[in-house]
Design an enzyme around this catalytic site. Structure first.
Site, mmCIF file in Angstrom:
data_model
loop_
_atom_site.group_PDB
_atom_site.id
_atom_site.type_symbol
_atom_site.label_atom_id
_atom_site.label_comp_id
_atom_site.label_asym_id
_atom_site.label_seq_id
_atom_site.Cartn_x
_atom_site.Cartn_y
_atom_site.Cartn_z
ATOM 1 N N ASN A 165 -5.292 12.780 1.100
ATOM 2 C CA ASN A 165 -4.405 11.917 1.885
ATOM 3 C C ASN A 165 -5.274 11.148 2.869
ATOM 4 O OD1 ASN A 165 -1.675 11.039 2.477
ATOM 5 N ND2 ASN A 165 -1.889 12.084 4.437
ATOM 6 N N ASP B 149 -1.891 11.084 -1.573
ATOM 7 C CA ASP B 149 -2.297 10.056 -2.531
ATOM 8 C C ASP B 149 -2.646 10.657 -3.884
ATOM 9 O OD1 ASP B 149 -3.072 9.098 0.355
ATOM 10 O OD2 ASP B 149 -2.617 7.348 -0.876
ATOM 11 N N ARG C 252 0.850 -1.188 0.000
ATOM 12 C CA ARG C 252 0.000 0.000 0.000
ATOM 13 C C ARG C 252 0.887 1.239 0.000
ATOM 14 N NH1 ARG C 252 1.820 1.664 3.938
ATOM 15 N NH2 ARG C 252 0.761 3.665 3.777
ATOM 16 N N GLY C 253 0.227 2.412 -0.019
ATOM 17 C CA GLY C 253 0.978 3.662 -0.100
ATOM 18 C C GLY C 253 1.034 4.065 -1.568
HETATM 19 O O1 MRU Z 1 -4.713 3.383 2.246
HETATM 20 P P1 MRU Z 1 -3.227 3.502 2.198
HETATM 21 O O2 MRU Z 1 -2.537 3.019 3.396
HETATM 22 O O3 MRU Z 1 -2.632 3.007 0.898
HETATM 23 O O4 MRU Z 1 -3.084 5.064 2.190
HETATM 24 C C1 MRU Z 1 -2.155 5.703 1.496
HETATM 25 C C2 MRU Z 1 -1.227 6.293 2.421
HETATM 26 O O5 MRU Z 1 -0.347 5.613 2.855
HETATM 27 C C3 MRU Z 1 -1.339 7.626 2.859
HETATM 28 O O6 MRU Z 1 -2.450 8.321 2.641
HETATM 29 C C4 MRU Z 1 -0.017 8.305 2.776
HETATM 30 O O7 MRU Z 1 0.007 9.313 3.671
HETATM 31 C C5 MRU Z 1 0.320 8.754 1.399
HETATM 32 S S1 MRU Z 1 1.213 7.571 0.532
HETATM 33 C C6 MRU Z 1 2.860 8.095 0.651
#
Ligand code: MRU
Length: 367
Positions: A258, A248, A53-54
């Site tokens: 985000n 995101d 994820r991320g």
């Molecule tokens: O739902 P996720 O864990 O994939 O969410 C994305 C994120 O990790 C965050 O929103 C993050 O702060 C941005 S990704 C570097």
């Protein structure tokens, strides 16, 4: 970055060039598990179930998913049809992070420009490696620019620890290496600047408590995990010098999507004159989207993530429990949007820019 002193990426290609390996983020911090993935669909499922994820890492995974699809395409009667289907499946795996579509499209377009499908696999692997390598270089540049901000605050505080609050996990697990929000933190720590990180636990999936805290622990960076609602109080009491979060998707005007809860931190930061920075590579900017508020598709995830939590029992087993009766109504909005006006600056690989359409477009005029 490091796990028990050993350097890892969050995703890498197996040395035999026939599979993708990922750190299984669902198991951290209680177990260190590596998954080996050999098909496009398996990699898409890993994105969906959040083993990886991320936003930036999802982007890299999308690129490598095209590579895996190219390997499979040549076993099909119609490789082009197979590949376009794979492309559509990959880009719809998660809706909010724009990096997924961005990276997947780059690799897909490079591949289909070649009419001989037997060459696709080689092209896709080479281009995905280039893309991922460049992204990692970008995180380092973000680290160097963000370091300048931390250095200034440290000087003002005459070397006293700089308190940085972060939300969710925009660390190396979310990106492959270094991270976005965390790269400046690692650089500052490496330079001997005293820092302390307030880690929002980040309900409902606890990316802060489980992932960011684990990353900080592995790099020996002082940190404290706090419940999500604590930040406002800490800011009022002058216990936060700056906020850095990842993103995101960022619209051309600097509105930031985000992890849910980011907007509330930005409001509290503004009310208390705490600088609020967002760190991201340009692959996270959606240049086609003029404005983010109301316009970015916010992922709504399964309500089980609200109702259930997993954790270590006294018997050292990881178990899932209900924290409320499972028939209660709940809603799981995974992201929110912070309006550009609340953002002090956007830290990118090309420098720090105001969250403003003209300035963003000027910095990235080639886009
Ligand atoms: O739902 P996720 O864990 O994939 O969410 C994305 C994120 O990790 C965050 O929103 C993050 O702060 C941005 S990704 C570097």
């Amino acid at each position: 970055m490091h796990v028990n002193g050993k350097a890892y990426l969050a995703l890498w290609v197996d040395e035999n060039n026939n599979s993708v390996k990922i750190i299984n983020q669902l198991k951290i911090p209680f177990e260190f598990d590596i998954c080996e993935i050999t098909s496009c669909l398996e990699l898409v499922n890993a994105i969906k179930d959040m083993r990886l994820r991320g936003a930036p890492l999802i982007g890299a995974a999308g690129a490598y998913a095209i590579w895996l699809a190219c390997i499979e395409a040549n076993k099909n009667l119609n490789p082009a049809e197979f590949l376009v289907n794979a492309y559509n499946i990959i880009v719809s795996a998660r809706p909010t992070a724009v990096n997924l579509k961005y990276a997947t499209t780059i690799i897909y377009n490079k591949v289909i420009a070649e009419s001989d499908s037997s060459k696709w696999q080689q092209i896709a692997l080479k281009e995905s490696n280039i893309f991922y390598g460049n992204e990692i270089e970008n995180f380092k540049k973000i680290g160097a620019y963000g370091l300048e901000i931390i250095e200034k605050i440290s000087l003002q505080k005459k070397g006293e620890a700089v308190n940085i609050l972060t939300h969710c996990n925009a660390g190396w697990l979310a990106c492959g290496d270094y991270g976005t929000a965390t790269a400046p933190i690692y650089f500052a720590h490496e330079k001997g600047i005293k820092i302390h990180v307030w880690v929002d636990e980040t309900r409902p999936r606890f990316q802060g408590a489980k992932l960011t805290a684990w990353e900080m622990h592995n790099e020996n960076i002082p940190f404290t995990v706090i419940a999500d609602n604590t930040g406002g109080y800490l800011m009022q009491e002058n216990m936060v010098d700056m906020v850095i979060v990842g993103a995101d998707r960022v619209a051309a005007n600097g509105d930031v999507a985000n992890k849910v809860g980011t907007y509330l931190k930005a409001l509290a930061a503004r009310d208390n004159n705490v600088p609020f920075y967002v760190a991201l590579p340009s692959s996270t900017i959606d240049f086609e989207l003029k404005q983010g508020v109301h316009n970015i598709s916010i992922e709504k995830r399964n309500e089980d993530e609200i109702v259930k939590v997993d954790g270590l029992t006294n018997n050292m087993n990881v178990e899932i429990v209900d924290i409320m009766p499972s028939n209660y109504s709940s809603a799981n909005y995974a992201f929110d949007i912070t309006p550009a006006r609340l953002v002090t600056g956007i830290i990118t690989e090309k420098g720090i820019v105001e969250a403003d359409t003209e300035k963003i477009l000027k910095l990235f005029s080639e886009k």
